[in-house]
Design a protein around this motif. Structure first.
Motif, mmCIF file in Angstrom:
data_model
loop_
_atom_site.group_PDB
_atom_site.id
_atom_site.type_symbol
_atom_site.label_atom_id
_atom_site.label_comp_id
_atom_site.label_asym_id
_atom_site.label_seq_id
_atom_site.Cartn_x
_atom_site.Cartn_y
_atom_site.Cartn_z
ATOM 1 N N THR A 1 0.866 -1.176 0.000
ATOM 2 C CA THR A 1 0.000 0.000 0.000
ATOM 3 C C THR A 1 0.900 1.222 0.000
ATOM 4 O O THR A 1 1.776 1.350 0.848
ATOM 5 C CB THR A 1 -0.932 0.010 1.230
ATOM 6 O OG1 THR A 1 -1.781 -1.139 1.170
ATOM 7 C CG2 THR A 1 -1.794 1.261 1.256
ATOM 8 N N VAL A 2 0.690 2.084 -0.971
ATOM 9 C CA VAL A 2 1.503 3.285 -1.130
ATOM 10 C C VAL A 2 0.560 4.488 -1.281
ATOM 11 O O VAL A 2 -0.648 4.329 -1.438
ATOM 12 C CB VAL A 2 2.438 3.178 -2.352
ATOM 13 C CG1 VAL A 2 3.359 1.974 -2.219
ATOM 14 C CG2 VAL A 2 1.659 3.114 -3.653
ATOM 15 N N TYR A 3 1.143 5.659 -1.261
ATOM 16 C CA TYR A 3 0.373 6.894 -1.410
ATOM 17 C C TYR A 3 1.033 7.734 -2.486
ATOM 18 O O TYR A 3 2.253 7.781 -2.584
ATOM 19 C CB TYR A 3 0.307 7.642 -0.063
ATOM 20 C CG TYR A 3 -0.470 6.830 0.936
ATOM 21 C CD1 TYR A 3 -1.810 7.084 1.166
ATOM 22 C CD2 TYR A 3 0.116 5.757 1.598
ATOM 23 C CE1 TYR A 3 -2.545 6.301 2.044
ATOM 24 C CE2 TYR A 3 -0.607 4.969 2.467
ATOM 25 C CZ TYR A 3 -1.940 5.244 2.686
ATOM 26 O OH TYR A 3 -2.665 4.455 3.540
ATOM 27 N N ALA A 4 0.202 8.375 -3.312
ATOM 28 C CA ALA A 4 0.704 9.156 -4.432
ATOM 29 C C ALA A 4 -0.315 10.232 -4.782
ATOM 30 O O ALA A 4 -1.423 10.261 -4.243
ATOM 31 C CB ALA A 4 0.935 8.241 -5.641
ATOM 32 N N VAL A 5 0.052 11.087 -5.706
ATOM 33 C CA VAL A 5 -0.889 12.096 -6.191
ATOM 34 C C VAL A 5 -1.822 11.387 -7.164
ATOM 35 O O VAL A 5 -1.471 11.145 -8.320
ATOM 36 C CB VAL A 5 -0.150 13.274 -6.855
ATOM 37 C CG1 VAL A 5 -1.157 14.278 -7.401
ATOM 38 C CG2 VAL A 5 0.779 13.939 -5.855
ATOM 39 N N THR A 6 -2.974 11.016 -6.666
ATOM 40 C CA THR A 6 -3.982 10.288 -7.436
ATOM 41 C C THR A 6 -4.998 11.279 -8.029
ATOM 42 O O THR A 6 -5.080 12.430 -7.585
ATOM 43 C CB THR A 6 -4.738 9.292 -6.535
ATOM 44 O OG1 THR A 6 -5.402 10.050 -5.513
ATOM 45 C CG2 THR A 6 -3.793 8.274 -5.908
ATOM 46 N N PRO A 7 -5.810 10.829 -8.989
ATOM 47 C CA PRO A 7 -6.879 11.696 -9.484
ATOM 48 C C PRO A 7 -7.824 12.146 -8.358
ATOM 49 O O PRO A 7 -8.270 13.297 -8.353
ATOM 50 C CB PRO A 7 -7.600 10.816 -10.508
ATOM 51 C CG PRO A 7 -6.531 9.884 -11.001
ATOM 52 C CD PRO A 7 -5.687 9.600 -9.788
ATOM 53 N N GLU B 1 -8.494 16.055 -7.468
ATOM 54 C CA GLU B 1 -9.840 16.621 -7.499
ATOM 55 C C GLU B 1 -10.193 17.275 -6.162
ATOM 56 O O GLU B 1 -10.797 18.340 -6.117
ATOM 57 C CB GLU B 1 -10.853 15.525 -7.838
ATOM 58 C CG GLU B 1 -12.260 16.048 -8.022
ATOM 59 C CD GLU B 1 -13.235 14.955 -8.412
ATOM 60 O OE1 GLU B 1 -14.450 15.215 -8.292
ATOM 61 O OE2 GLU B 1 -12.808 13.866 -8.822
ATOM 62 N N TRP B 2 -9.787 16.650 -5.070
ATOM 63 C CA TRP B 2 -10.082 17.165 -3.738
ATOM 64 C C TRP B 2 -9.324 18.458 -3.466
ATOM 65 O O TRP B 2 -9.831 19.376 -2.843
ATOM 66 C CB TRP B 2 -9.729 16.106 -2.692
ATOM 67 C CG TRP B 2 -9.753 16.576 -1.282
ATOM 68 C CD1 TRP B 2 -10.861 16.840 -0.514
ATOM 69 C CD2 TRP B 2 -8.629 16.824 -0.440
ATOM 70 N NE1 TRP B 2 -10.484 17.232 0.730
ATOM 71 C CE2 TRP B 2 -9.117 17.236 0.814
ATOM 72 C CE3 TRP B 2 -7.248 16.743 -0.642
ATOM 73 C CZ2 TRP B 2 -8.275 17.558 1.866
ATOM 74 C CZ3 TRP B 2 -6.419 17.056 0.411
ATOM 75 C CH2 TRP B 2 -6.934 17.462 1.649
ATOM 76 N N TYR B 3 -8.075 18.518 -3.946
ATOM 77 C CA TYR B 3 -7.199 19.645 -3.648
ATOM 78 C C TYR B 3 -6.861 20.359 -4.951
ATOM 79 O O TYR B 3 -5.707 20.562 -5.306
ATOM 80 C CB TYR B 3 -5.946 19.118 -2.952
ATOM 81 C CG TYR B 3 -5.153 20.131 -2.178
ATOM 82 C CD1 TYR B 3 -5.697 21.326 -1.729
ATOM 83 C CD2 TYR B 3 -3.820 19.885 -1.881
ATOM 84 C CE1 TYR B 3 -4.949 22.238 -1.017
ATOM 85 C CE2 TYR B 3 -3.060 20.793 -1.165
ATOM 86 C CZ TYR B 3 -3.627 21.968 -0.746
ATOM 87 O OH TYR B 3 -2.886 22.881 -0.043
ATOM 88 N N ALA B 4 -7.898 20.759 -5.670
ATOM 89 C CA ALA B 4 -7.749 21.305 -7.024
ATOM 90 C C ALA B 4 -6.882 22.559 -7.068
ATOM 91 O O ALA B 4 -6.212 22.816 -8.067
ATOM 92 C CB ALA B 4 -9.121 21.589 -7.623
ATOM 93 N N ALA B 5 -6.860 23.343 -6.010
ATOM 94 C CA ALA B 5 -6.087 24.583 -6.001
ATOM 95 C C ALA B 5 -4.616 24.355 -5.673
ATOM 96 O O ALA B 5 -3.809 25.264 -5.803
ATOM 97 C CB ALA B 5 -6.688 25.571 -4.997
#
Length: 168
Positions: free
Chosen positions: A26-32, A36-40
């Motif tokens: 299990t890893v973490y990355a900049v996912t879609p 979308e959540w942090y659009a700014a």
């Protein structure tokens, strides 16, 4: 693509010794979902958000093991590509489940809590189960970890880091 892998110090020692991070992972990355959540957010802010989620997951790994040194560990890894996250991800979720492991050569940096964070991390670890059930005080203790910056180490510093922090 940058991946953030949550571990414990024992997990770091095992991965370093084996020269790999075994699957499943299990890893973490900049996912879609995170974009979308942090659009700014710019790319650096999105990367930080993904790493913060990995650091939080490290608390869960520490809570699941007895006698583990209470310091969060996150590996920053660089890979060419990863499979897309499944459609069941919540908005803001940076988590990816990999069916393949990663070679140690993918690790670019190691992030570990400083000594000053041990008390706060310990409170978060002790509150982990209650936080997962929605207890507000426990969630507050878990959130307090996010105020603690992780230290940065180069991969060649891992043997010394493990000696210093008692993980190897």
């Amino acid at each position: 693509m940058r991946l953030y892998v949550p571990l414990t110090l024992g997990g770091l020692a095992a991965a370093f010794s084996a020269a790999e991070l075994p699957a499943p992972l299990t890893v973490y990355a900049v996912t879609p979902a995170l974009r979308e959540w942090y659009a700014a957010g710019d790319e650096e802010e999105l990367e930080y958000a993904a790493m913060a989620q990995a650091a939080r997951a490290s608390v869960g790994l520490i809570a699941a093991e007895e006698g583990v040194v209470r310091r969060r560990v996150v590996l920053a890894c660089e890979v060419k590509s990863v499979p897309p996250a499944g459609g069941d991800r919540e908005l803001g979720d940076a988590r990816l489940d990999l069916s393949a492991g990663l070679p140690w050569s993918a690790v670019q940096a190691v992030h570990v809590d400083a000594t000053q964070a041990i008390e706060i991390v310990t409170q978060a670890v002790d509150s982990w189960d209650a936080a997962q059930k929605g207890d507000e005080d426990a969630v507050f203790a878990l959130d307090a970890c996010e105020g603690q910056e992780l230290l940065w180490y180069a991969t060649q510093e891992v043997p010394d880091l493990l000696k210093e922090f008692g993980g190897g």
